[in-house]
Design an enzyme around this catalytic site. Structure first.
Site, PDB file in Angstrom:
ATOM      1  N   GLU A 153       0.842  -1.197   0.000  1.00  0.00           N
ATOM      2  CA  GLU A 153       0.000   0.000   0.000  1.00  0.00           C
ATOM      3  C   GLU A 153       0.882   1.254   0.000  1.00  0.00           C
ATOM      4  OE1 GLU A 153      -3.336   0.936  -0.250  1.00  0.00           O
ATOM      5  OE2 GLU A 153      -2.389   2.894  -0.096  1.00  0.00           O
ATOM      6  N   GLY A 177       4.134  -0.310  -5.374  1.00  0.00           N
ATOM      7  CA  GLY A 177       4.596  -1.550  -5.987  1.00  0.00           C
ATOM      8  C   GLY A 177       4.479  -1.523  -7.504  1.00  0.00           C
ATOM      9  N   GLU A 209     -25.550  18.343 -16.288  1.00  0.00           N
ATOM     10  CA  GLU A 209     -25.432  16.957 -16.768  1.00  0.00           C
ATOM     11  C   GLU A 209     -25.583  16.931 -18.280  1.00  0.00           C
ATOM     12  OE1 GLU A 209     -24.808  13.693 -15.644  1.00  0.00           O
ATOM     13  OE2 GLU A 209     -25.176  13.216 -17.751  1.00  0.00           O
ATOM     14  N   HIS A 246     -44.573  -3.986  10.641  1.00  0.00           N
ATOM     15  CA  HIS A 246     -45.327  -2.732  10.542  1.00  0.00           C
ATOM     16  C   HIS A 246     -45.183  -1.943  11.832  1.00  0.00           C
ATOM     17  CE1 HIS A 246     -48.488   0.052   9.395  1.00  0.00           C
ATOM     18  NE2 HIS A 246     -49.015  -0.116  10.608  1.00  0.00           N
TER      19      HIS A 246
HETATM   20  P1  NAD Z   1     -20.484   8.644 -12.737  1.00  0.00           P
HETATM   21  O1  NAD Z   1     -19.940   7.872 -13.850  1.00  0.00           O
HETATM   22  O2  NAD Z   1     -21.403   8.000 -11.756  1.00  0.00           O
HETATM   23  O3  NAD Z   1     -21.277   9.925 -13.311  1.00  0.00           O
HETATM   24  C1  NAD Z   1     -20.674  10.846 -14.149  1.00  0.00           C
HETATM   25  C2  NAD Z   1     -21.751  11.684 -14.808  1.00  0.00           C
HETATM   26  O4  NAD Z   1     -21.123  12.742 -15.515  1.00  0.00           O
HETATM   27  C3  NAD Z   1     -22.596  10.914 -15.792  1.00  0.00           C
HETATM   28  O5  NAD Z   1     -23.958  11.122 -15.520  1.00  0.00           O
HETATM   29  C4  NAD Z   1     -22.184  11.510 -17.141  1.00  0.00           C
HETATM   30  O6  NAD Z   1     -23.233  11.515 -18.080  1.00  0.00           O
HETATM   31  C5  NAD Z   1     -21.788  12.923 -16.733  1.00  0.00           C
HETATM   32  N1  NAD Z   1     -20.859  13.582 -17.653  1.00  0.00           N
HETATM   33  C6  NAD Z   1     -19.770  13.053 -18.244  1.00  0.00           C
HETATM   34  N2  NAD Z   1     -19.168  13.978 -19.034  1.00  0.00           N
HETATM   35  C7  NAD Z   1     -19.884  15.112 -18.904  1.00  0.00           C
HETATM   36  C8  NAD Z   1     -19.768  16.424 -19.468  1.00  0.00           C
HETATM   37  N3  NAD Z   1     -18.776  16.740 -20.314  1.00  0.00           N
HETATM   38  N4  NAD Z   1     -20.689  17.359 -19.130  1.00  0.00           N
HETATM   39  C9  NAD Z   1     -21.690  17.038 -18.273  1.00  0.00           C
HETATM   40  N5  NAD Z   1     -21.853  15.832 -17.739  1.00  0.00           N
HETATM   41  C10 NAD Z   1     -20.944  14.876 -18.042  1.00  0.00           C
HETATM   42  O7  NAD Z   1     -19.204   9.293 -12.012  1.00  0.00           O
HETATM   43  P2  NAD Z   1     -19.014  10.028 -10.618  1.00  0.00           P
HETATM   44  O8  NAD Z   1     -20.311  10.549 -10.098  1.00  0.00           O
HETATM   45  O9  NAD Z   1     -17.881  10.951 -10.820  1.00  0.00           O
HETATM   46  O10 NAD Z   1     -18.554   8.860  -9.679  1.00  0.00           O
HETATM   47  C11 NAD Z   1     -17.362   8.137  -9.971  1.00  0.00           C
HETATM   48  C12 NAD Z   1     -17.505   6.693  -9.595  1.00  0.00           C
HETATM   49  O11 NAD Z   1     -17.555   6.557  -8.196  1.00  0.00           O
HETATM   50  C13 NAD Z   1     -18.769   6.077 -10.151  1.00  0.00           C
HETATM   51  O12 NAD Z   1     -18.509   4.835 -10.705  1.00  0.00           O
HETATM   52  C14 NAD Z   1     -19.666   5.966  -8.969  1.00  0.00           C
HETATM   53  O13 NAD Z   1     -20.525   4.843  -9.017  1.00  0.00           O
HETATM   54  C15 NAD Z   1     -18.693   5.854  -7.806  1.00  0.00           C
HETATM   55  N6  NAD Z   1     -19.308   6.482  -6.631  1.00  0.00           N
HETATM   56  C16 NAD Z   1     -20.253   5.798  -5.974  1.00  0.00           C
HETATM   57  C17 NAD Z   1     -20.894   6.376  -4.904  1.00  0.00           C
HETATM   58  C18 NAD Z   1     -21.943   5.598  -4.192  1.00  0.00           C
HETATM   59  O14 NAD Z   1     -22.076   4.426  -4.458  1.00  0.00           O
HETATM   60  N7  NAD Z   1     -22.719   6.176  -3.309  1.00  0.00           N
HETATM   61  C19 NAD Z   1     -20.582   7.673  -4.519  1.00  0.00           C
HETATM   62  C20 NAD Z   1     -19.623   8.351  -5.228  1.00  0.00           C
HETATM   63  C21 NAD Z   1     -18.994   7.744  -6.301  1.00  0.00           C
END
Ligand code: NAD
Length: 459
Positions: free
Chosen positions: A36, A117, A201, A438
């Site tokens: 790590e 690593g 988005e 419930h």
């Molecule tokens: P994501 O892939 O979940 O979402 C990225 C979003 O950005 C998408 O909806 C995409 O359409 C949009 N996007 C991409 N390019 C864009 C642009 N040029 N302009 C506007 N919108 C654009 O990625 P994230 O939210 O950054 O998360 C990263 C990873 O970490 C994901 O795989 C997610 O599942 C994981 N994560 C999970 C959790 C959770 O489980 N609660 C929380 C945080 C992150």
């Protein structure tokens, strides 16, 4: 140079996936090392799931008392927050869990090798001037936030989720590009803390990977919360100004103090010797694996974010268990991406498993769905959180449960039941026969299952 140590298993990366794989390997009698570069626990524990949920706990409590106290008969007009103390609590939660992980690793007699690593082929990993020789290697190096072409993180005005999570102050306004998990969770947090939030988005809906009904309900809830949602928006660029950041969109501009880029994460698969070890990557740089987490190179497995799929800590941990069992010759069941639960801790929360309605139709199923709203659930009404619904997707001919989608209070806790039903290859009617206590939120799952046959009782 020190003598070459021998291990049955060496895990490169000690995040949730890596340390879980190491524990399972040790349980199966393998001598195990974890290499790590930073801290055991990785992204999830130190800059991801855990600190962000600790922050959301504070913001949710603040919002409830500050903005909704009177609804519950509580006058709390002077409610204020001290962000320094919120950050200290966040760090306290992380540190307590970190100690726990270190204890688990010690208890299982796993050797932790501190350093970066690099695979050298032939089961060898170089960590600074030390060479580690292992019978099997598990690559668990995770992922990092991506940016957009022409937009660079400066950590002050233009930030990623790492900067946002570890900040010790709060901006008055934030624009976020990307409405995936990071985008909608951070929008919830900043808005609950009173900031002005604009969510940008590219696709035509929030959380585009979720069922379309869920995206619609979230948009409605976010609008009601005062979050400025711009879907189908094209970002042209971003410029740092004296007072903050200007984001240029195709049809206008958004000004804010900070810009959070949340457009996904890329794999940490560069500069760790994967090519030398003969490990194949896909076009986006994720490591290619089979359902037992084996890579193209003999003796090398890979798990977690670096292999792609759902970049989720619990998926990584499960993949770690699959890899460790395969290495020990104790195969149980292969990794099934289809069984991975997805959880997003926005308000309202979102959780899902299996196919969306659209995916089920695309796969040729004759689909039936059952939906039940939280407004008709007693416990949700008591909570004062009635936004959202549970939706089950089933095959109309066989009854088999294909997917479950929940948006609403504690959705992330509720998804466990339909996920288990899917693991057991259950039918929707079997979920309905489960006697739900419930008053609990879990009743929405039972009622959604009944609704799939048009016989929901409480609506
Ligand atoms: P994501 O892939 O979940 O979402 C990225 C979003 O950005 C998408 O909806 C995409 O359409 C949009 N996007 C991409 N390019 C864009 C642009 N040029 N302009 C506007 N919108 C654009 O990625 P994230 O939210 O950054 O998360 C990263 C990873 O970490 C994901 O795989 C997610 O599942 C994981 N994560 C999970 C959790 C959770 O489980 N609660 C929380 C945080 C992150």
């Amino acid at each position: 140079m020190a003598a070459t140590p021998q291990f049955d298993v060496a895990v490169l990366g000690g995040g949730t996936g890596g340390y879980t794989a190491a524990i399972r390997a040790a349980q199966l009698g393998q001598t195990t090392a974890v290499i790590e570069a930073a801290r055991l626990g990785g992204t999830c524990l130190h800059i991801g799931c855990i600190p962000t949920k600790a922050l959301l706990e504070s913001s949710g409590l603040f919002h409830k008392l500050h903005d909704r106290g009177p609804e519950y008969g509580i006058s709390a007009s002077d409610v204020a927050y001290d962000y320094e103390r919120i950050a200290t609590r966040r760090d306290g939660v992380v540190n307590q869990l970190w100690k726990g992980v270190q204890g688990l690793v010690r208890k299982n007699r796993i050797e932790v090798v501190q350093g970066c690593g690099v695979l050298e082929g032939g089961g060898r990993i170089r960590v600074d001037d030390r060479a580690i020789q292992a019978g099997a290697i598990i690559v668990a190096t995770g992922s990092s936030p991506r940016s957009l072409p022409g937009i660079e993180f400066d950590g002050e005005r233009i930030i990623n989720s790492d900067h946002a999570t570890l900040a010790r102050t709060l901006p008055g306004s934030v624009a976020t590009i990307g409405a995936g998990a990071v985008g909608v969770e951070s929008a919830t947090f900043y808005r609950q803390m009173g900031a002005d939030v604009t969510l940008i988005e590219a696709l035509d809906r929030l959380v585009p990977l979720e069922d379309e009904d869920v995206s619609r309900a979230l948009l409605q809830a976010f609008k009601r919360a005062g979050i400025d949602c711009r879907v189908g928006a094209r970002v042209r660029g971003a410029r740092v100004t004296k007072r903050g950041v200007t984001v240029q969109l195709e049809d206008g501009e958004v000004q804010s103090e900070q810009l959070l880029i949340a457009v996904g994460r890329g794999p940490n698969s560069k500069d760790i010797g994967l090519d030398r070890a003969g490990v194949e990557l896909d076009q986006r740089g994720f490591v290619r694996v089979d359902e037992w987490m084996r890579t193209s190179a003999e003796g090398v497995w890979a798990i977690g974010d670096v292999v792609g799929g759902f970049l989720l800590a619990h998926a990584a941990a499960h993949e770690g268990v699959v890899a460790a069992e395969d290495i020990a010759g104790k195969r149980v069941v292969p990794m099934e991406q289809d069984l991975v639960t997805r959880c997003t801790y926005s308000t309202p929360e979102i959780a899902s498993v299996g196919l969306t309605e659209a995916q089920a139709r695309e796969k040729g199923h004759d689909v039936k769905t059952g939906k039940f709203p939280f407004t008709a659930n007693a416990r949700a009404l008591i909570h004062g959180e009635t936004a959202g619904f549970a939706k089950l997707v089933a095959d109309a001919k066989t009854g088999q449960l294909l997917g479950a989608h929940v948006i609403g209070v504690q959705a992330t806790e509720l998804i466990g039941e339909p996920a288990l039903a899917r693991l057991f290859q259950g039918d929707a009617w079997e979920v309905a026969r489960n006697i739900h206590p419930h008053p609990t939120l879990s009743e929405v799952i039972g009622e959604a299952a009944l609704a799939a046959d048009g016989v929901a009782l409480n609506i």
